[in-house]
Design a protein around this motif. Structure first.
Motif, PDB file in Angstrom:
ATOM      1  N   SER A 144      87.929  61.087  16.510  1.00  0.00           N
ATOM      2  CA  SER A 144      86.672  60.591  17.070  1.00  0.00           C
ATOM      3  C   SER A 144      85.784  61.754  17.492  1.00  0.00           C
ATOM      4  O   SER A 144      86.216  62.630  18.239  1.00  0.00           O
ATOM      5  N   LEU A 145      84.541  61.745  17.026  1.00  0.00           N
ATOM      6  CA  LEU A 145      83.637  62.862  17.244  1.00  0.00           C
ATOM      7  C   LEU A 145      82.511  62.502  18.205  1.00  0.00           C
ATOM      8  O   LEU A 145      81.943  61.413  18.148  1.00  0.00           O
ATOM      9  N   ALA A 146      82.190  63.458  19.067  1.00  0.00           N
ATOM     10  CA  ALA A 146      80.955  63.469  19.839  1.00  0.00           C
ATOM     11  C   ALA A 146      80.240  64.753  19.465  1.00  0.00           C
ATOM     12  O   ALA A 146      80.843  65.828  19.455  1.00  0.00           O
ATOM     13  N   LEU A 147      78.963  64.656  19.138  1.00  0.00           N
ATOM     14  CA  LEU A 147      78.198  65.821  18.709  1.00  0.00           C
ATOM     15  C   LEU A 147      76.870  65.863  19.437  1.00  0.00           C
ATOM     16  O   LEU A 147      76.300  64.825  19.780  1.00  0.00           O
ATOM     17  N   ALA A 148      76.363  67.071  19.652  1.00  0.00           N
ATOM     18  CA  ALA A 148      75.058  67.238  20.292  1.00  0.00           C
ATOM     19  C   ALA A 148      74.400  68.512  19.783  1.00  0.00           C
ATOM     20  O   ALA A 148      75.068  69.507  19.487  1.00  0.00           O
ATOM     21  N   ALA A 149      73.077  68.469  19.681  1.00  0.00           N
ATOM     22  CA  ALA A 149      72.303  69.639  19.268  1.00  0.00           C
ATOM     23  C   ALA A 149      70.933  69.568  19.917  1.00  0.00           C
ATOM     24  O   ALA A 149      70.473  68.493  20.326  1.00  0.00           O
ATOM     25  N   THR A 150      70.277  70.705  19.999  1.00  0.00           N
ATOM     26  CA  THR A 150      68.948  70.767  20.585  1.00  0.00           C
ATOM     27  C   THR A 150      68.181  71.932  19.966  1.00  0.00           C
ATOM     28  O   THR A 150      68.651  72.552  19.005  1.00  0.00           O
ATOM     29  N   GLY A 151      67.004  72.225  20.485  1.00  0.00           N
ATOM     30  CA  GLY A 151      66.217  73.321  19.938  1.00  0.00           C
ATOM     31  C   GLY A 151      65.882  73.096  18.481  1.00  0.00           C
ATOM     32  O   GLY A 151      65.421  72.021  18.097  1.00  0.00           O
ATOM     33  N   ASP A 152      66.139  74.089  17.621  1.00  0.00           N
ATOM     34  CA  ASP A 152      65.814  73.949  16.195  1.00  0.00           C
ATOM     35  C   ASP A 152      66.939  73.306  15.390  1.00  0.00           C
ATOM     36  O   ASP A 152      66.882  73.263  14.159  1.00  0.00           O
ATOM     37  N   LEU A 153      67.965  72.819  16.074  1.00  0.00           N
ATOM     38  CA  LEU A 153      69.050  72.035  15.463  1.00  0.00           C
ATOM     39  C   LEU A 153      69.903  72.843  14.486  1.00  0.00           C
ATOM     40  O   LEU A 153      70.578  72.273  13.636  1.00  0.00           O
ATOM     41  N   THR A 154      69.882  74.143  14.613  1.00  0.00           N
ATOM     42  CA  THR A 154      70.702  74.969  13.729  1.00  0.00           C
ATOM     43  C   THR A 154      72.125  75.152  14.241  1.00  0.00           C
ATOM     44  O   THR A 154      72.998  75.610  13.510  1.00  0.00           O
ATOM     45  N   THR A 155      72.364  74.820  15.509  1.00  0.00           N
ATOM     46  CA  THR A 155      73.698  74.932  16.078  1.00  0.00           C
ATOM     47  C   THR A 155      74.083  73.597  16.716  1.00  0.00           C
ATOM     48  O   THR A 155      73.325  73.056  17.510  1.00  0.00           O
ATOM     49  N   TRP A 156      75.238  73.081  16.342  1.00  0.00           N
ATOM     50  CA  TRP A 156      75.730  71.816  16.876  1.00  0.00           C
ATOM     51  C   TRP A 156      77.017  72.050  17.660  1.00  0.00           C
ATOM     52  O   TRP A 156      77.872  72.835  17.238  1.00  0.00           O
ATOM     53  N   ASP A 157      77.147  71.360  18.786  1.00  0.00           N
ATOM     54  CA  ASP A 157      78.412  71.311  19.508  1.00  0.00           C
ATOM     55  C   ASP A 157      79.167  70.080  19.040  1.00  0.00           C
ATOM     56  O   ASP A 157      78.595  68.976  18.960  1.00  0.00           O
ATOM     57  N   VAL A 158      80.443  70.244  18.720  1.00  0.00           N
ATOM     58  CA  VAL A 158      81.261  69.156  18.185  1.00  0.00           C
ATOM     59  C   VAL A 158      82.538  69.030  18.999  1.00  0.00           C
ATOM     60  O   VAL A 158      83.274  70.007  19.167  1.00  0.00           O
ATOM     61  N   ASP A 159      82.808  67.839  19.518  1.00  0.00           N
ATOM     62  CA  ASP A 159      84.061  67.550  20.197  1.00  0.00           C
ATOM     63  C   ASP A 159      84.846  66.561  19.344  1.00  0.00           C
ATOM     64  O   ASP A 159      84.359  65.474  19.027  1.00  0.00           O
ATOM     65  N   SER A 160      86.046  66.947  18.941  1.00  0.00           N
ATOM     66  CA  SER A 160      86.919  66.101  18.129  1.00  0.00           C
ATOM     67  C   SER A 160      88.127  65.695  18.965  1.00  0.00           C
ATOM     68  O   SER A 160      88.858  66.552  19.453  1.00  0.00           O
ATOM     69  N   THR A 161      88.323  64.380  19.125  1.00  0.00           N
ATOM     70  CA  THR A 161      89.459  63.854  19.879  1.00  0.00           C
ATOM     71  C   THR A 161      90.362  63.091  18.919  1.00  0.00           C
ATOM     72  O   THR A 161      89.919  62.134  18.266  1.00  0.00           O
ATOM     73  N   LEU A 162      91.620  63.511  18.820  1.00  0.00           N
ATOM     74  CA  LEU A 162      92.572  62.889  17.906  1.00  0.00           C
ATOM     75  C   LEU A 162      93.372  61.791  18.602  1.00  0.00           C
ATOM     76  O   LEU A 162      93.616  61.846  19.802  1.00  0.00           O
ATOM     77  N   GLY A 163      93.753  60.778  17.823  1.00  0.00           N
ATOM     78  CA  GLY A 163      94.568  59.700  18.354  1.00  0.00           C
ATOM     79  C   GLY A 163      93.873  58.889  19.431  1.00  0.00           C
ATOM     80  O   GLY A 163      94.478  58.493  20.418  1.00  0.00           O
ATOM     81  N   PHE A 164      92.591  58.631  19.239  1.00  0.00           N
ATOM     82  CA  PHE A 164      91.751  57.996  20.250  1.00  0.00           C
ATOM     83  C   PHE A 164      90.960  56.882  19.585  1.00  0.00           C
ATOM     84  O   PHE A 164      90.573  56.993  18.420  1.00  0.00           O
ATOM     85  N   ASP A 165      90.715  55.796  20.309  1.00  0.00           N
ATOM     86  CA  ASP A 165      90.053  54.632  19.721  1.00  0.00           C
ATOM     87  C   ASP A 165      88.553  54.798  19.531  1.00  0.00           C
ATOM     88  O   ASP A 165      87.895  53.899  19.008  1.00  0.00           O
ATOM     89  N   GLY A 166      88.010  55.913  19.955  1.00  0.00           N
ATOM     90  CA  GLY A 166      86.609  56.192  19.668  1.00  0.00           C
ATOM     91  C   GLY A 166      85.681  55.976  20.843  1.00  0.00           C
ATOM     92  O   GLY A 166      85.939  55.160  21.727  1.00  0.00           O
ATOM     93  N   TRP A 167      84.587  56.736  20.856  1.00  0.00           N
ATOM     94  CA  TRP A 167      83.563  56.568  21.880  1.00  0.00           C
ATOM     95  C   TRP A 167      82.760  55.319  21.579  1.00  0.00           C
ATOM     96  O   TRP A 167      82.400  55.054  20.436  1.00  0.00           O
ATOM     97  N   GLN A 168      82.482  54.548  22.630  1.00  0.00           N
ATOM     98  CA  GLN A 168      81.869  53.231  22.457  1.00  0.00           C
ATOM     99  C   GLN A 168      80.367  53.223  22.711  1.00  0.00           C
ATOM    100  O   GLN A 168      79.661  52.347  22.213  1.00  0.00           O
ATOM    101  N   ALA A 169      79.872  54.171  23.479  1.00  0.00           N
ATOM    102  CA  ALA A 169      78.443  54.217  23.796  1.00  0.00           C
ATOM    103  C   ALA A 169      78.079  55.616  24.268  1.00  0.00           C
ATOM    104  O   ALA A 169      78.944  56.382  24.697  1.00  0.00           O
TER     105      ALA A 169
END
Length: 203
Positions: A144-169
């Motif tokens: 399950s991934l949560a991602l965020a970016a800002t500015g010119d969108l050339t760099t993204w932060d990515v959080d990967s959680t394994l064995g998880f039912d997923g982010w809901q909102a």
């Protein structure tokens, strides 16, 4: 598992600066707010058209998403034809073109889940995406991934959680050190992100 990802192929989330970009603070602008966007200082290369790649031609709307920003820019995300990658490209109205597709995450899971959620507020783009065996048929996600970016969108932060039912909102709201993104999960789990501090919390 949390980290800063430059726009390159990768299987694990690592803390790496993007060449030619500010490696800290999610694309922060040293002369203004961390989420400020200055077209004159945009380091993206706009020389492409929107990709036509999709995981499923018959139901492509289930495996891609696009959001428009108030300044006219657009962000597209989609699952690869192979099913194991999440890709991104963004559009500049000033240049009249898109960036070339880049891989934000390569999953060890072979299949994507239906639906990519993307939202924007105050110069921040936030995303929910999931992978898992047979997830497109309704099985729960395993990556399950949560991602965020800002500015010119050339760099993204990515959080990967394994064995998880997923982010809901997810929500984006003002905070002392800039816009705060919050992802809510099952049973009270939660994850937050700011451009200044990156990710905190988790499942």
């Amino acid at each position: 598992m949390t980290g800063r990802r430059p726009l390159v192929l990768a299987a694990l989330v690592l803390l790496l600066p993007l060449v030619g970009c500010d490696g800290g603070g999610g694309g922060g602008d040293p002369e203004g707010p961390a989420t400020a966007y200055d077209p004159a200082r945009d380091t993206s290369v706009y020389d492409d058209a929107p990709s036509t790649e999709t995981f499923d031609d018959a139901f492509r709307e289930d495996y891609e998403a696009q959001v428009s920003l108030p300044d006219g820019r657009k962000v597209r995300l989609w699952y690869s034809a192979s099913g194991d990658r999440l890709l991104e490209q963004h559009y500049s109205p000033r240049e009249g073109a898109w960036t070339s597709p880049v891989v934000l995450h390569r999953s060890e899971e072979p299949d994507p889940c239906q639906g990519i959620e993307v939202t924007e507020e105050d110069g921040v783009v936030a995303v929910i995406a999931d992978f898992g065996l047979y997830c497109y048929d309704g099985d729960p996600p395993s990556d399950s991934l949560a991602l965020a970016a800002t500015g010119d969108l050339t760099t993204w932060d990515v959080d990967s959680t394994l064995g998880f039912d997923g982010w809901q909102a997810m929500t984006i709201e003002p905070a002392a050190d800039g816009p705060l993104v919050t992802w809510d999960g099952p049973e009270g789990t939660g994850l937050t992100w700011t451009a200044a501090s990156g990710f905190a919390g988790g499942a």
